[in-house]
Design an enzyme around this catalytic site. Structure first.
Site, PDB file in Angstrom:
ATOM      1  N   TYR A  58      47.058  15.754   8.375  1.00 48.96           N
ATOM      2  CA  TYR A  58      48.340  15.324   7.831  1.00 48.96           C
ATOM      3  C   TYR A  58      49.177  16.569   7.573  1.00 48.96           C
ATOM      4  O   TYR A  58      49.145  17.511   8.353  1.00 48.96           O
ATOM      5  CB  TYR A  58      48.121  14.444   6.592  1.00 48.96           C
ATOM      6  CG  TYR A  58      49.292  13.546   6.300  1.00 48.96           C
ATOM      7  CD1 TYR A  58      49.784  12.662   7.255  1.00 48.96           C
ATOM      8  CD2 TYR A  58      49.929  13.597   5.065  1.00 48.96           C
ATOM      9  CE1 TYR A  58      50.867  11.857   7.005  1.00 48.96           C
ATOM     10  CE2 TYR A  58      51.016  12.777   4.796  1.00 48.96           C
ATOM     11  CZ  TYR A  58      51.485  11.921   5.770  1.00 48.96           C
ATOM     12  OH  TYR A  58      52.560  11.128   5.515  1.00 48.96           O
ATOM     13  N   LYS A 113      40.172 -10.714  22.093  1.00 49.37           N
ATOM     14  CA  LYS A 113      40.626  -9.996  23.282  1.00 49.37           C
ATOM     15  C   LYS A 113      40.520  -8.492  23.064  1.00 49.37           C
ATOM     16  O   LYS A 113      40.093  -7.737  23.950  1.00 49.37           O
ATOM     17  CB  LYS A 113      42.077 -10.377  23.573  1.00 49.37           C
ATOM     18  CG  LYS A 113      42.522 -10.070  24.982  1.00 49.37           C
ATOM     19  CD  LYS A 113      41.965 -11.114  25.935  1.00 49.37           C
ATOM     20  CE  LYS A 113      42.540 -10.946  27.326  1.00 49.37           C
ATOM     21  NZ  LYS A 113      42.209 -12.096  28.184  1.00 49.37           N
TER      22      LYS A 113
END
Length: 409
Positions: A58, A113
């Protein structure tokens, strides 16, 4: 990101949900147990163990990467997940055999999926269920989401809107757009049909096919069979054969009438099946046994409706040399999972800007090739669990993308 199966035993099986609401069905149903908490989780690919890791993952380290991407946008593929992640997008209007059940109810399927992408192709995927059905709104929403993804898999969007949505998205975006209900089904069907023809000593050019269903799958299968060189194919909807003389055709069906049915057939599906070499069912309903019996000797019956095939395999085997269904409890399952993970893996590998007809045909040829010398009447298409499938499809699609000039690496 990693797609993970949530351990059902790690969660309570009480009769109240996470917010204290009652379970909709039997809490001991294994399907509910497996789905509790969802089927996916996000997982970091880098450790954050101390302040040094944090400063790299970060701020301030991330700012250097952001600045580099701003100056050279193509670096986003190297320094973010964009090169390996797909958005699985639906509006919930045509979910499995359930129909228009809405975005929330479609989410378990989209999660499923996504984990199939990961399990069978090593591709990360994010399920996105949209609370809109307007074509313009769907297109605009996906275009605005696209910077985060390397490709978009459209899923369970009803016809005919699905055709326009896919076309418009591909026109506006330079990443692969793929409607699996159309093209995944077509790729696997073509692969199985190639092998069935080879088993009988014929080629695609020797065959006349009849497709039951003029929706997303039926139209895509017809287009792909024509592209692959089939002798002739006719498509039938609820009112009969889609032919140029009909006055009730939608624009999509008028287009279908223009490139199919060289024989000029008219009348019902059953009429068209007389003497046909191939039946492909993607519509539901039931085809009379007498119509199947009227097909040519050595015919192929691909009855792919789920859970009830248009022709039950016991009936089909009386007349057909090769029988395929969409079910896993019969041989020769036409299952889209054989296609879409490898197709996207290959397209992402070479940073393809689109998925071309040539790439889809290459996928079908590779899939058919996996069967090899083991070809038999009950084995014209491999199992999704055959570990050769995804690598073969991936390599073929990547090579085809390079050959067709849509690869960027």
């Amino acid at each position: 990101m990693a797609a993970e199966i949530v351990n059902p035993r790690s969660e309570s099986t009480s009769d109240t949900g996470p917010e204290g609401g009652a379970e909709p069905l039997d809490p001991f149903d294994p399907a509910f147990a497996l789905h509790r908490g969802g089927k996916m989780a996000v997982q970091a690919t880098v450790p954050i163990r101390d302040k040094d890791d944090l400063s790299l993952a970060y701020t301030p380290g991330v700012a250097r990467v952001c600045t580099a991407i701003a100056e050279q946008p193509e670096l986003v593929y190297d320094y973010t997940w964009k090169s390996s992640v797909v958005a699985v997008v639906t509006d919930g209007t045509a979910v499995l055999g359930l129909g228009d059940i809405g975005p929330e109810a479609s989410l378990p399927v989209m999660e499923g999926k996504a984990i199939l992408f990961k399990q069978f192709g090593g591709v990360d995927a994010v399920p996105i269920a949209l609370d809109c059905t307007d074509v313009d709104e769907i297109v605009e929403t996906v275009v605005r989401l696209a910077p985060s993804f390397g490709g978009v898999n459209l899923e369970d969007i009803s016809a005919p809107r699905c055709f326009e949505i896919e076309r418009r998205l591909q026109e506006r975006l330079d990443i692969p757009i793929f409607h699996d209900d159309q093209h995944g089904t077509a790729v696997v069907t073509l692969a199985a049909l190639r092998n069935a023809a080879r088993l009988s000593g014929r080629t695609l050019a020797d065959l006349r096919a009849v497709i039951s269903g003029a929706g997303a799958a039926g139209v895509a299968i017809a287009k792909m069979l024509i592209e692959a060189g089939i002798g002739d194919v006719a498509v039938a909807d609820r009112k009969g054969v889609v032919s140029a003389d009909r006055q009730d055709l939608t624009p999509v069906k008028r287009d279908v009438a223009g490139f199919t049915n060289k024989a000029g057939l008219t009348g019902s599906l059953e009429d068209a099946l007389a003497g046909a070499d191939v039946f492909i069912g993607v519509s539901g309903g039931t085809v009379a046994e007498a119509a199947v019996a009227s097909m040519a000797a050595g015919a192929f019956v691909f009855a792919m409706a789920n859970p009830n095939p248009e022709v039950h395999p016991e009936v089909a085997h009386k007349y057909a040399a090769v029988v395929a269904t969409g079910r896993s409890d019969f041989p020769n399952q036409i299952n889209n999972v054989l296609a879409f993970p490898g197709i996207f893996a290959g397209a992402l590998q070479v940073r393809a800007s689109r998925i071309t007809e040539g790439m889809k045909i290459a996928a079908a040829e590779a899939l058919a090739g996996v069967v090899g010398d083991d070809l038999a009447a009950d084995y014209v298409i491999p199992s999704p669990f055959d570990e050769r499938v995804a690598p073969a499809v991936t390599a073929a699609v990547a090579a085809a993308a390079r050959a067709e000039g849509v690869a960027r690496r």
